[in-house]
Design a protein around this motif. Structure first.
Motif, PDB file in Angstrom:
ATOM      1  N   GLY A   1      -5.095   7.011 -25.164  1.00 49.29           N
ATOM      2  CA  GLY A   1      -6.223   7.746 -24.609  1.00 49.29           C
ATOM      3  C   GLY A   1      -6.937   7.044 -23.482  1.00 49.29           C
ATOM      4  O   GLY A   1      -7.718   7.659 -22.743  1.00 49.29           O
ATOM      5  N   ASP A   2      -6.671   5.739 -23.330  1.00 45.97           N
ATOM      6  CA  ASP A   2      -7.300   4.963 -22.260  1.00 45.97           C
ATOM      7  C   ASP A   2      -6.632   5.223 -20.920  1.00 45.97           C
ATOM      8  O   ASP A   2      -5.624   5.940 -20.839  1.00 45.97           O
ATOM      9  CB  ASP A   2      -7.241   3.470 -22.590  1.00 45.97           C
ATOM     10  N   SER A   3      -7.197   4.598 -19.897  1.00 42.96           N
ATOM     11  CA  SER A   3      -6.663   4.730 -18.541  1.00 42.96           C
ATOM     12  C   SER A   3      -6.348   3.361 -17.956  1.00 42.96           C
ATOM     13  O   SER A   3      -6.947   2.347 -18.346  1.00 42.96           O
ATOM     14  CB  SER A   3      -7.685   5.436 -17.635  1.00 42.96           C
ATOM     15  N   LEU A   4      -5.412   3.351 -17.021  1.00 42.66           N
ATOM     16  CA  LEU A   4      -5.077   2.161 -16.246  1.00 42.66           C
ATOM     17  C   LEU A   4      -4.760   2.595 -14.832  1.00 42.66           C
ATOM     18  O   LEU A   4      -4.264   3.710 -14.616  1.00 42.66           O
ATOM     19  CB  LEU A   4      -3.860   1.437 -16.817  1.00 42.66           C
ATOM     20  N   ARG A   5      -5.001   1.686 -13.890  1.00 41.51           N
ATOM     21  CA  ARG A   5      -4.630   1.948 -12.505  1.00 41.51           C
ATOM     22  C   ARG A   5      -3.718   0.830 -12.029  1.00 41.51           C
ATOM     23  O   ARG A   5      -4.130  -0.332 -11.978  1.00 41.51           O
ATOM     24  CB  ARG A   5      -5.854   2.034 -11.609  1.00 41.51           C
ATOM     25  N   LEU A   6      -2.488   1.184 -11.711  1.00 40.36           N
ATOM     26  CA  LEU A   6      -1.540   0.220 -11.170  1.00 40.36           C
ATOM     27  C   LEU A   6      -1.619   0.221  -9.650  1.00 40.36           C
ATOM     28  O   LEU A   6      -1.815   1.267  -9.039  1.00 40.36           O
ATOM     29  CB  LEU A   6      -0.122   0.558 -11.615  1.00 40.36           C
ATOM     30  N   SER A   7      -1.430  -0.954  -9.079  1.00 35.26           N
ATOM     31  CA  SER A   7      -1.427  -1.098  -7.628  1.00 35.26           C
ATOM     32  C   SER A   7      -0.115  -1.730  -7.181  1.00 35.26           C
ATOM     33  O   SER A   7       0.484  -2.529  -7.910  1.00 35.26           O
ATOM     34  CB  SER A   7      -2.582  -1.984  -7.169  1.00 35.26           C
ATOM     35  N   CYS A   8       0.310  -1.361  -5.989  1.00 35.04           N
ATOM     36  CA  CYS A   8       1.520  -1.939  -5.399  1.00 35.04           C
ATOM     37  C   CYS A   8       1.213  -2.257  -3.942  1.00 35.04           C
ATOM     38  O   CYS A   8       0.905  -1.349  -3.157  1.00 35.04           O
ATOM     39  CB  CYS A   8       2.676  -0.959  -5.499  1.00 35.04           C
ATOM     40  N   ALA A   9       1.278  -3.528  -3.610  1.00 31.32           N
ATOM     41  CA  ALA A   9       1.012  -3.965  -2.245  1.00 31.32           C
ATOM     42  C   ALA A   9       2.324  -4.298  -1.545  1.00 31.32           C
ATOM     43  O   ALA A   9       3.151  -5.037  -2.085  1.00 31.32           O
ATOM     44  CB  ALA A   9       0.101  -5.186  -2.263  1.00 31.32           C
ATOM     45  N   ALA A  10       2.507  -3.742  -0.352  1.00 29.62           N
ATOM     46  CA  ALA A  10       3.711  -4.009   0.437  1.00 29.62           C
ATOM     47  C   ALA A  10       3.435  -5.145   1.429  1.00 29.62           C
ATOM     48  O   ALA A  10       2.319  -5.301   1.914  1.00 29.62           O
ATOM     49  CB  ALA A  10       4.133  -2.757   1.184  1.00 29.62           C
ATOM     50  N   SER A  11       4.491  -5.888   1.717  1.00 28.29           N
ATOM     51  CA  SER A  11       4.330  -7.070   2.569  1.00 28.29           C
ATOM     52  C   SER A  11       4.179  -6.743   4.029  1.00 28.29           C
ATOM     53  O   SER A  11       3.748  -7.550   4.804  1.00 28.29           O
ATOM     54  CB  SER A  11       5.523  -8.010   2.385  1.00 28.29           C
ATOM     55  N   ARG A  12       4.577  -5.549   4.411  1.00 29.03           N
ATOM     56  CA  ARG A  12       4.452  -5.173   5.808  1.00 29.03           C
ATOM     57  C   ARG A  12       4.231  -3.688   5.931  1.00 29.03           C
ATOM     58  O   ARG A  12       4.292  -2.952   4.955  1.00 29.03           O
ATOM     59  CB  ARG A  12       5.699  -5.588   6.599  1.00 29.03           C
TER      60      ARG A  12
END
Length: 122
Positions: free
Chosen positions: A15-26
């Motif tokens: 029932g909880d939430s999460l936010r995933l992030s993805c950072a690109a190198s360029r």
């Protein structure tokens, strides 16, 4: 060459939430489609969500429609996965990937991050 780094995983309750992030190198604007995949122990890697960098078009697996939202910030060369109403069956390692086409097939993606663990307890 594109390097991808995921973050934001963790242990949460159903029932909880999460936010995933993805950072690109360029810079990846208008160059790559970005996808999120996940792989649970003993299972194949499966498509979760994808986004068209230039047009903002999105696609979702049926299992996450209405709960997960993929978005991108081109200025930050980043893509995100907002996960709401998490279920124990969402438990997996989540991977960010880049491809030349918007595809649900992981073989279409040439660049992958190292993955981030998401664990949802019941």
């Amino acid at each position: 060459q594109v390097q991808l780094v995921e973050s934001g995983g963790g242990l949460v309750q159903a029932g909880d939430s999460l936010r995933l992030s993805c950072a690109a190198s360029r810079r990846t604007t208008s160059s790559y489609y970005m996808g999120w995949f996940r792989q649970a122990p003993g299972k194949e890697r499966e498509f979760v969500a994808g986004i068209n960098w230039s047009g903002g078009g999105t696609r979702y697996a049926d299992s996450v429609k209405g709960r997960f939202t993929i978005s991108r910030d081109n200025a930050k060369n980043s893509v995100y996965l907002q996960m709401n109403s998490l279920k124990p069956e969402d438990t997996a390692v989540y991977y960010c990937a880049a491809a030349n086409i918007l595809s649900v097939n992981p073989r279409s993606y040439g660049y992958w991050g190292q993955g981030t663990q998401v664990t949802v307890s019941s």
